[in-house]
Design a protein around this motif. Structure first.
Motif, mmCIF file in Angstrom:
data_model
loop_
_atom_site.group_PDB
_atom_site.id
_atom_site.type_symbol
_atom_site.label_atom_id
_atom_site.label_comp_id
_atom_site.label_asym_id
_atom_site.label_seq_id
_atom_site.Cartn_x
_atom_site.Cartn_y
_atom_site.Cartn_z
ATOM 1 N N UNK A 46 0.829 -1.208 0.000
ATOM 2 C CA UNK A 46 0.000 0.000 0.000
ATOM 3 C C UNK A 46 0.861 1.255 0.000
ATOM 4 N N UNK A 47 1.966 1.237 0.738
ATOM 5 C CA UNK A 47 2.848 2.410 0.763
ATOM 6 C C UNK A 47 3.682 2.510 -0.505
ATOM 7 N N UNK A 48 4.005 1.399 -1.119
ATOM 8 C CA UNK A 48 4.690 1.433 -2.409
ATOM 9 C C UNK A 48 3.798 2.128 -3.440
ATOM 10 N N UNK A 49 2.537 1.806 -3.429
ATOM 11 C CA UNK A 49 1.577 2.440 -4.348
ATOM 12 C C UNK A 49 1.431 3.923 -4.027
ATOM 13 N N UNK A 50 1.376 4.268 -2.741
ATOM 14 C CA UNK A 50 1.294 5.683 -2.346
ATOM 15 C C UNK A 50 2.497 6.462 -2.863
ATOM 16 N N UNK A 51 3.679 5.868 -2.738
ATOM 17 C CA UNK A 51 4.897 6.531 -3.212
ATOM 18 C C UNK A 51 4.858 6.732 -4.719
ATOM 19 N N UNK A 52 4.453 5.701 -5.443
ATOM 20 C CA UNK A 52 4.378 5.801 -6.905
ATOM 21 C C UNK A 52 3.397 6.895 -7.317
ATOM 22 N N UNK A 53 2.254 6.933 -6.671
ATOM 23 C CA UNK A 53 1.258 7.962 -6.980
ATOM 24 C C UNK A 53 1.781 9.360 -6.619
ATOM 25 N N UNK A 54 2.399 9.481 -5.461
ATOM 26 C CA UNK A 54 2.909 10.772 -5.001
ATOM 27 C C UNK A 54 3.948 11.332 -5.966
ATOM 28 N N UNK A 55 4.863 10.469 -6.415
ATOM 29 C CA UNK A 55 5.940 10.910 -7.302
ATOM 30 C C UNK A 55 5.568 10.809 -8.778
ATOM 31 N N UNK A 56 4.352 10.347 -9.056
ATOM 32 C CA UNK A 56 3.856 10.205 -10.423
ATOM 33 C C UNK A 56 4.788 9.333 -11.274
ATOM 34 N N UNK A 57 5.152 8.188 -10.704
ATOM 35 C CA UNK A 57 5.967 7.198 -11.410
ATOM 36 C C UNK A 57 5.293 5.838 -11.252
ATOM 37 N N UNK A 58 5.771 4.874 -12.004
ATOM 38 C CA UNK A 58 5.217 3.531 -11.871
ATOM 39 C C UNK A 58 5.920 2.782 -10.738
ATOM 40 N N UNK A 59 5.243 1.786 -10.209
ATOM 41 C CA UNK A 59 5.892 0.943 -9.203
ATOM 42 C C UNK A 59 7.065 0.201 -9.829
ATOM 43 N N UNK A 60 6.958 -0.137 -11.090
ATOM 44 C CA UNK A 60 8.069 -0.802 -11.778
ATOM 45 C C UNK A 60 9.303 0.093 -11.805
ATOM 46 N N UNK A 61 9.102 1.386 -11.989
ATOM 47 C CA UNK A 61 10.238 2.303 -11.968
ATOM 48 C C UNK A 61 10.873 2.311 -10.581
ATOM 49 N N UNK A 62 10.051 2.440 -9.545
ATOM 50 C CA UNK A 62 10.581 2.454 -8.186
ATOM 51 C C UNK A 62 11.358 1.183 -7.861
ATOM 52 N N UNK A 63 10.875 0.058 -8.347
ATOM 53 C CA UNK A 63 11.496 -1.224 -8.030
ATOM 54 C C UNK A 63 12.660 -1.568 -8.951
#
Length: 69
Positions: A46-63
């Motif tokens: 849930x926090x991974x999704x929050x971070x992706x939404x906040x930074x306007x990036x995909x979870x794949x990018x974050x990971x």
């Protein structure tokens, strides 16, 4: 996954936010957030999704699964 922490730190600095502000946004202790940036621990989904939404990036990018934000 060191890349997760590096990208998280980069995105946070681009938004000019402190670690404390990000920890408060996620509802976690500042130490937990610091662990995220160091790559020692990872947020819950849930926090991974929050971070992706906040930074306007995909979870794949974050990971580190994609270089496309």
């Amino acid at each position: 996954m060191k890349i997760f922490g590096e990208r998280l730190k980069l995105l946070r600095r681009e938004k000019k936010k402190t670690q404390r502000e990000m920890a408060e946004f996620l509802g976690v202790q500042i130490r937990a957030y610091q662990y995220y940036e160091s790559g020692s621990f990872f947020p819950e989904i849930i926090n991974l999704i929050k971070l992706a939404d906040y930074f306007d990036v995909s979870t794949d990018y974050l990971l580190g699964r994609s270089d496309q934000r």
